[in-house]
Scaffold this motif. Structure first.
Motif: not given
Length: 323
Positions: A271-293
Motif C-alpha cells: 500500500r502506497g499513497p492514495r486519495g482523490r488527487n492521486v493517480v497510480s499507473l502500473h506496468d506501463e510500456t510507453e508514455f509521455t510527461l509533458q508540461s506547459q512550462a
C-alpha cells in the motif's frame, strides 16, 4: 572472470581504506582491473569501452546511485543485449543506494562485497528491466539524448528537491537524509503555484490524457527511496520484472502534502499513497510527461536541468546483474 571495477573516489560512505579492502577482496576471486572516475560522466565512458572492446565479462560499480547510472548507460550505449554484454555488479558507496538495496544487497559496502563474491561463486544472476527517458519528437526537447535509469525518474516537484540538494552539495554540504528533508520543505514553500495548479500532462497511446499533475514520479522498482533505513513505497507494484509505474498527484495543498507524506512514511509493499488527487499507473510500456512550462527533471537522483516533455519506455529485459 575478467572484471572492471569502476570506483567513485569521493563516494559518500567509503574511505580510501575501505575501498582498498574491497579491491583486495575482489582481486582474490577475479582478474580485476581498477579504474577511478575523475569527472562526471567518466563512469559511462569506462563501462562503454569495456562493452565495446569486450575487455571485461563483468563491470562492478563502487559508489552511489549516480555511479551505477553512469555505468549502466555506458554498458547499454548501443542498446540492451543481456546475453552478450558484460554483467553488472554493485558495491554500494553512496548515501542512499536505492538500486543496490532494491536488489536485496546489504547497504554496508564490505558486507555487500562478501555477498557479491558469494553470488559469483554460486553463479547467481538476474536479468532486470530498466527505464529509458528520451526527448519527445516534435518538442523543444526532441534532441535531448536518451538516458537509461535503474529505479526512478521525476518531472516537477521531486526533481526540484533533487536540484536543491545538488546545489547544497556543491557548497560543500554532505548528502544526508536531514538535508533532503530540509530541501523538501524549502521546495514546498517556494513552489506554491506549481504544487496547487499542476501543469504536467501524462499521455499514453490509446488512452485519454491525464491533465493537471503537480507531481509525477516514475518508478522502475520498489521501494522508490529510503528515509534512513525505512523504505518508501511510492509505487508498491513497481518491479524489475515489469515495465514502469507512475505516481502522480494533482494538487499538493498544505494538508494534502502532509497527508501524502505520512502515507509515504507508513507505506508498505502492499500500500502506497492514495486519495482523490492521486493517480497510480502500473506496468506501463510507453508514455509521455509533458508540461506547459519547463520543469526540473531527474533520473536516479541526478538533476538534469529543465524539460518540457519526456517520453518514457519500459524495457523488461535489459541488463544482467549479479545478485
Amino acid at each position: 572472470m575478467r572484471a572492471l571495477l569502476v570506483v567513485n573516489p569521493v563516494a559518500t560512505t567509503t574511505s580510501p581504506r575501505t575501498r582498498d579492502v574491497i579491491t583486495r577482496a575482489l582481486a582474490n576471486g577475479l582478474d580485476l582491473e581498477v579504474m577511478e572516475t575523475r569527472y562526471r560522466g567518466h563512469g559511462k565512458e569506462l563501462a562503454r569501452r569495456a562493452a565495446e572492446e569486450k575487455s571485461a565479462d563483468l563491470v562492478i560499480a563502487l559508489g552511489g546511485d549516480g555511479t551505477v547510472n553512469e555505468v549502466v548507460n555506458g554498458l547499454l550505449h548501443r542498446g540492451p543485449d543481456p546475453e552478450h554484454l558484460p554483467g553488472l555488479a554493485v558495491v554500494p558507496g553512496g548515501s542512499t543506494n536505492v538500486f543496490a538495496r532494491a536488489l536485496g544487497l546489504p547497504n554496508e559496502p564490505v558486507e555487500a562485497t562478501g555477498a557479491l563474491l558469494d553470488a559469483l561463486r554460486a553463479g547467481r544472476t538476474r536479468t532486470i528491466g530498466l527505464g529509458l527517458a528520451s526527448g519527445t519528437p516534435g518538442t523543444l526537447d526532441a534532441e535531448v539524448p536518451a538516458r537509461w535509469f535503474t529505479f526512478c525518474a521525476g518531472l516537477g516537484f521531486d526533481a526540484g528537491v533533487v536540484g536543491r540538494v545538488e546545489a547544497q552539495r556543491e557548497r560543500g554540504k554532505r548528502s544526508t537524509h536531514p538535508l533532503y528533508v530540509r530541501q523538501v520543505v524549502r521546495q514546498f514553500l517556494a513552489d506554491h503555484h506549481g504544487r496547487t495548479h499542476g501543469t504536467i500532462a501524462l499521455k499514453r497511446p490509446g488512452h485519454p490524457a491525464i491533465e493537471g499533475l503537480a507531481l509525477s514520479i516514475v518508478c522502475n522498482t520498489s521501494p522508490w527511496s529510503f528515509l534512513g533505513n525505512r523504505p518508501l513505497y511510492a509505487a508498491p507494484g513497481a518491479s524489475f520484472d515489469t515495465a514502469l509505474d507512475v505516481l502522480g498527484i494533482t494538487k499538493l495543498s498544505v494538508g494534502g502534502a502532509a497527508r501524502y507524506a505520512a502515507q509515504l512514511v507508513r507505506s508498505t509493499p502492499q500500500r502506497g499513497p492514495r486519495g482523490r488527487n492521486v493517480v497510480s499507473l502500473h506496468d506501463e510500456t510507453e508514455f509521455t510527461l509533458q508540461s506547459q512550462a519547463p520543469l526540473p527533471f531527474q533520473l536516479d537522483g541526478d538533476h538534469l536541468g529543465l524539460r518540457t516533455s519526456v517520453t518514457f519506455t519500459g524495457e523488461r529485459r535489459a541488463l544482467r546483474v549479479i545478485v
